[in-house]
Write an enzyme that holds these catalytic residues in place. Structure first.
Site, PDB file in Angstrom:
ATOM      1  N   HIS A  11      38.466  49.034  45.200  1.00 58.33           N
ATOM      2  CA  HIS A  11      37.453  48.003  44.907  1.00 58.33           C
ATOM      3  C   HIS A  11      37.446  47.028  46.076  1.00 58.33           C
ATOM      4  CE1 HIS A  11      34.905  45.154  42.969  1.00 58.33           C
ATOM      5  NE2 HIS A  11      35.820  44.211  43.046  1.00 58.33           N
ATOM      6  N   ASP A  13      35.763  43.958  47.743  1.00 58.92           N
ATOM      7  CA  ASP A  13      34.862  42.803  47.640  1.00 58.92           C
ATOM      8  C   ASP A  13      34.194  42.529  48.976  1.00 58.92           C
ATOM      9  OD1 ASP A  13      35.348  41.830  44.897  1.00 58.92           O
ATOM     10  OD2 ASP A  13      37.402  41.579  45.602  1.00 58.92           O
ATOM     11  N   ASP A 135      33.995  44.973  38.263  1.00 58.00           N
ATOM     12  CA  ASP A 135      34.593  43.639  38.408  1.00 58.00           C
ATOM     13  C   ASP A 135      33.735  42.458  37.957  1.00 58.00           C
ATOM     14  OD1 ASP A 135      36.702  41.940  39.058  1.00 58.00           O
ATOM     15  OD2 ASP A 135      36.094  41.717  41.138  1.00 58.00           O
ATOM     16  N   HIS A 385      29.429  39.817  43.653  1.00 56.20           N
ATOM     17  CA  HIS A 385      29.935  39.055  42.500  1.00 56.20           C
ATOM     18  C   HIS A 385      30.955  37.982  42.858  1.00 56.20           C
ATOM     19  CE1 HIS A 385      32.525  42.692  42.727  1.00 56.20           C
ATOM     20  NE2 HIS A 385      33.479  41.830  42.509  1.00 56.20           N
TER      21      HIS A 385
END
Length: 944
Positions: A11, A13, A135, A385
């Site tokens: 994951h 970001d 997420d 996000h």
């Protein structure tokens, strides 16, 4: 067999604790150890070592950068892995967008740019089949609707309310069918949705990344720390426990987490052994089968199970991860960045449109080389996000803003080239980006200048313009040479304090402009008189201001709003409005140590503190605008404005620097208290599109155990919220995403600004305490709320176009000197205005001879008698400067032909399977839009 699908993933970001560049390169590892380029290097290397291994990748923005740096032989190798299904893209947008604070138009854009790259690079094998939002902090119904229309077969996420999860585990309802629209005919917006078992982490004890501390599998029997039997037993236990709360004999395990797989050998070496040793137990009667898999393989098995699934029609907000931890603060966190992102979106749409309307010369013309690509990518990153959500570190927020600013500079060149081509004028164009604080050097100093107003909407708009000036009387003329009513007002005290020596204007010139659909209009401004301001305020408290549509009344004793009337419909409501603040909990209370922070809203009292019970007022009234300037404290002020022909009251609020010398963090709200009988209901939009009903202390799908009476009732408001009863509807249109609630009947509160002194322990490691060099005492934020009062049956006819006007606002550009009569002073890119129900969502250059067009029906099916009807538009009669030679329809994300889009169909429980009604368009050129439908076309065009 119980089939356990192991999904190796990372994951990544697109900015959070580090900037997007720092994450890609693995820079600033003192903040967080993470380097995306090394992850992709390592994973590809390890996939080649064993044909069974698989991996999924999500964030195209990162992958694109890595791809550009690879040799052609490495690119060939990666294509092979993609074709074999061993490297699979899921989601595939430029980033994994936030769901609460993003506007649907920006989400569609960022998905389109990511999916287009995958399509053009890898073809059909690179097309993601699964949406993957592991997420984001709560999930919006509109996102599910968009994903369905983009052709995804299913959607997986990791976070939902802890009470909701407990109930779903108990009922085996962690996999469901989400019906994500009340207007689109099922299954157009139906999306199979799966809730992952461990957020997005591996089961406890099975993390083998270099960032993890779990024991590796030690399988040499000659060594005394051999642990295979223990690992196998623990894994079998984890798998069987998980299987108890899911419906089929297939379960999924996410083997990875934040920025993992930088040394993929660690993971794969242990996963290879795990699969081998667990499957060896089948010889001893075990019924557990473990395999490398991907979300789409797992989804296919669920589909083949041919079961019925529980149906959900609401959304997954608000999200709480424990009793006092509601993630509802980020709906408002970093309000200045949220507004800047929204303005940037508006600028990008204008830039895209002018690139098409101005032709090739817009990219390379009189003013140099411009592009829309830089802003498009900056906007795509901003949807992440931890970007527009406001949940990043301060230096990362600064980086997002800087990217948007740089993108806008590139667009300015393009806009100047395009307008030069369309007008026939080579005059230099100036853009005034500080008009919100009355700063524009040209208008402040020039005695004659002209203004061009470009309108990105498909219908003509009337828009108030306020320009900083130093004269006291001006003449304004329009494109036909007719005089325009204009007035001069002194700049407000709040503005003088906020602009901090960036401008020296004493006054503001106010007038209304009108611009044609998808076009511009020009205005000339000449100074008539210098000297002291002519307009002096009345200082006595006003009793009312009004125009032909509305009357706003004030309490003469307090200077506060007291009522609102719609003079056309003869409606009147009591309406008081004031500012308050909640004290952000600092964790000292006994119940828990949870504090308010970037993510979490946790007031330490349910009763907010009133900023002031009275306002000092000044009132200005003239033929263009009437305004009551209210001064509550040195850090809270407001202007209540009513323009001559407006059906909405404007509340322009200025909040900050929020004082914290008392060592109390503050979460500042404005609250509207009315006589409307709301029965504990209020309504918010979902990502700027469909409206959902909200009820206090209630969740549609489970029995809520109330722990936070305020924060647990906050919802995201992206563009509008309203309260209503049988006769009156008060709608508030916002200029950015904010959090809001209706805590008592007839009341609507909106959080405007947050300044907090503690971290909330969700990873960002920083208090939300914004300041800058210009504002060392804390950030000042300014914004607008627009209020309309209508009967509920016709309210949408006002608030729908109003909200679109705020989102896609006119773009102003200036030139020094008067208008040149030999130039084209007015232009519309459309042959006629679009019907009221139709919104032109996208017009952008696709390739040399094609443009991408999205048209949408902007009303829900139940919203308006007049506007909730199907509408037909002729594509060949749309544009004034383009001949449309060919048309092909695409899916929403423009990565598949519409007629080739085949999705899995799913059966809901307790309901007959709906038959999708197919509607025929009248002809290939005439297309019909039904309520809430967005249609996407690739048009082959030439210039007329």
């Amino acid at each position: 067999m119980l089939n356990v699908h192991l999904v190796p993933h990372t994951h990544d970001d697109v900015g959070w604790l580090k900037t997007v560049d720092q994450y890609f390169y693995g820079d600033r590892n003192d903040i967080q150890h993470a380097g995306v380029q090394y992850i992709l290097d390592s994973v590809v290397d390890q996939l080649l070592k064993n044909p069974d291994r698989r991996f999924i990748y999500v964030e195209t923005g990162f992958f694109y950068r890595w791809w550009k740096q690879q040799s052609s032989s490495m690119q060939q190798t990666v294509k092979q892995l993609v074709n074999q299904g061993r490297l699979e893209f899921v989601n595939g947008g430029w980033c994994m967008s936030d769901e609460a604070t993003t506007h649907y138009s920006a989400v569609i854009d960022q998905m389109t740019i990511g999916l287009r790259f995958l399509n053009e690079t890898f073809g059909i094998c690179g097309r993601p089949r699964v949406a993957w939002h592991i997420d984001p902090f709560g999930h919006a119904r509109e996102h599910a609707s968009l994903f369905a229309q983009m052709g995804y077969d299913g959607f997986f996420f990791g976070r939902l309310d802890y009470q909701d999860r407990a109930r779903r585990m108990n009922a085996k309802e962690q996999e469901l069918l989400w019906r994500a629209s009340d207007s689109l005919t099922p299954p157009m917006a139906d999306l199979f949705t799966g809730i992952l078992p461990n957020g997005y982490n591996p089961p406890e004890g099975f993390c083998w990344d270099q960032l993890c501390t779990d024991d590796p599998i030690r399988d040499d029997t000659d060594l005394e720390d051999y642990n295979v039997d223990d690992v196998v037993q623990r894994f079998l236990h984890a798998a069987k426990t998980q299987a108890l709360v899911y419906k089929t004999n297939h379960i999924i395990m996410t083997m990875g987490s934040d920025f993992q797989y930088e040394n993929a050998n660690l993971w794969y070496k242990n996963l290879d052994k795990l699969i081998r040793y667990v499957n060896d137990q089948q010889g001893n009667g075990s019924n557990v089968n473990v395999l490398y898999s991907t979300p789409s393989c797992y989804l296919q098995e669920l589909h083949q199970a041919n079961l019925t699934w529980p149906l959900k029609t609401d959304d997954f907000f608000p999200y709480a991860d424990s009793a006092h931890s509601f993630w509802t603060g980020y709906f408002t966190s970093r309000p200045a960045l949220k507004r800047y992102e929204r303005i940037s979106n508006s600028n990008l749409q204008s830039c895209n449109q002018l690139e098409v309307l101005g032709g090739p010369v817009s990219r390379k013309g009189l003013f140099g080389q411009g592009d829309s690509e830089t802003l498009r990518k900056a906007m795509a990153v901003a949807q992440h996000h931890d970007a527009v959500s406001g949940t990043e570190k301060q230096h990362v927020a600064n980086d997002y803003a800087k990217r948007l600013a740089k993108g806008w500079q590139h667009c300015q060149v393009l806009v100047s080239n395009s307008l030069a081509s369309l007008t026939g004028s080579s005059a230099e164009r100036i853009y005034c980006d500080y008009l919100n604080v009355s700063v524009c050097p040209l208008t402040e100093s020039s005695s004659k200048f002209s203004l061009s107003v470009y309108n990105p909407l498909g219908r003509s708009v009337t828009w108030p313009v306020r320009l900083p000036v130093n004269g006291t009387a001006y003449a304004v003329t329009d494109a036909q040479g007719k005089p325009v009513d204009c007035q001069v007002l002194p700049v407000s005290r709040a503005t003088q304090e906020v602009r901090r020596s960036r401008g020296f204007a004493r006054n503001e010139l106010v007038f209304q402009v009108r611009a044609p659909p998808l076009g511009y209009s020009s205005y000339s401004v000449s100074l008539l008189q210098d000297g002291p301001p002519s307009s002096s305020p009345q200082h006595q408290a006003p009793t009312s201001i009004q125009n032909k549509f509305l009357q706003v009344t004030f309490d003469p004793d307090t200077g506060l709003l007291s009522g609102l009337s719609n003079l056309e419909t003869k409606q009147t409501i009591k309406l008081s409005q004031n500012f308050y603040w909640y004290n952000g909990s600092n964790g000292n209370n006994v119940e828990s140590l949870q504090t308010s922070g970037a993510y979490i809203f946790r007031p330490n009292s349910s009763t907010p503190v009133m900023v002031s019970s009275k306002a000092r007022v000044e009132i200005f009234q003239n033929s263009v605008v009437q305004e009551v300037r209210q001064w509550f404290t040195p850090w809270v002020s407001q202007v209540v404005r009513l323009y001559a022909d407006s059906k909405a009251v404007e509340l322009e609020w200025t909040v900050g620097p929020v004082p914290v010398s008392d060592e109390q963090g503050k979460e500042v709200i404005t609250r509207l208290d009315t006589s409307i009988k709301t029965a504990e209901l209020f309504y918010t939009d979902s990502n700027g599109r469909e409206v959902l009903q909200r009820k206090k202390d209630f969740r549609p799908t489970w029995q809520l155990k109330k722990t936070e009476p305020i924060a647990g009732n906050y919802y995201p408001i992206n563009s509008r919220a309203f309260i209503k009863d049988d006769t009156d509807q008060l709608t508030v249109v916002t200029d950015r995403s904010q959090g809001g609630a209706s805590i008592s009947n007839g009341s609507l509160e909106i959080m405007l600004h947050r300044r907090l002194l503690h971290d909330d322990y969700r990873g960002v490691g920083e208090a939300l305490n914004e300041w800058s060099e210009l504002f060392p005492d804390g950030l000042v934020v300014r914004g607008r709320l627009l209020l309309s009062l209508e009967p509920p049956a016709t309210a949408a006819d006002t608030h729908r176009p109003l909200a679109q006007q705020v989102v896609s606002q006119p773009l102003l550009s200036f030139t020094d000197g008067g208008l040149n009569p030999n130039t084209r002073l007015e232009f519309s890119g459309l042959q006629a205005s679009l019907p009221p129900a139709v919104h032109l969502l996208t017009l952008s250059q696709w390739d040399q001879e094609s443009v991408l067009l999205r048209l949408e029906h902007q009303f829900q099916s139940w919203e308006s008698k007049a506007s909730s009807q199907p509408v037909t538009v002729n594509l060949q009669k749309l544009f004034s400067t383009l001949d449309v030679l060919g048309v092909s329809e695409l899916n929403l994300s423009a990565n598949q032909w519409k007629d080739e889009m085949k999705r899995f169909d799913w059966s809901p429980e307790k309901e007959e399977k709906p038959l999708l009604k197919t509607f025929e368009d009248p002809s290939v050129w005439e297309i019909t839009l039904r309520p809430m439908e967005i249609r996407t076309f690739l048009l082959r065009v030439t210039f007329k």
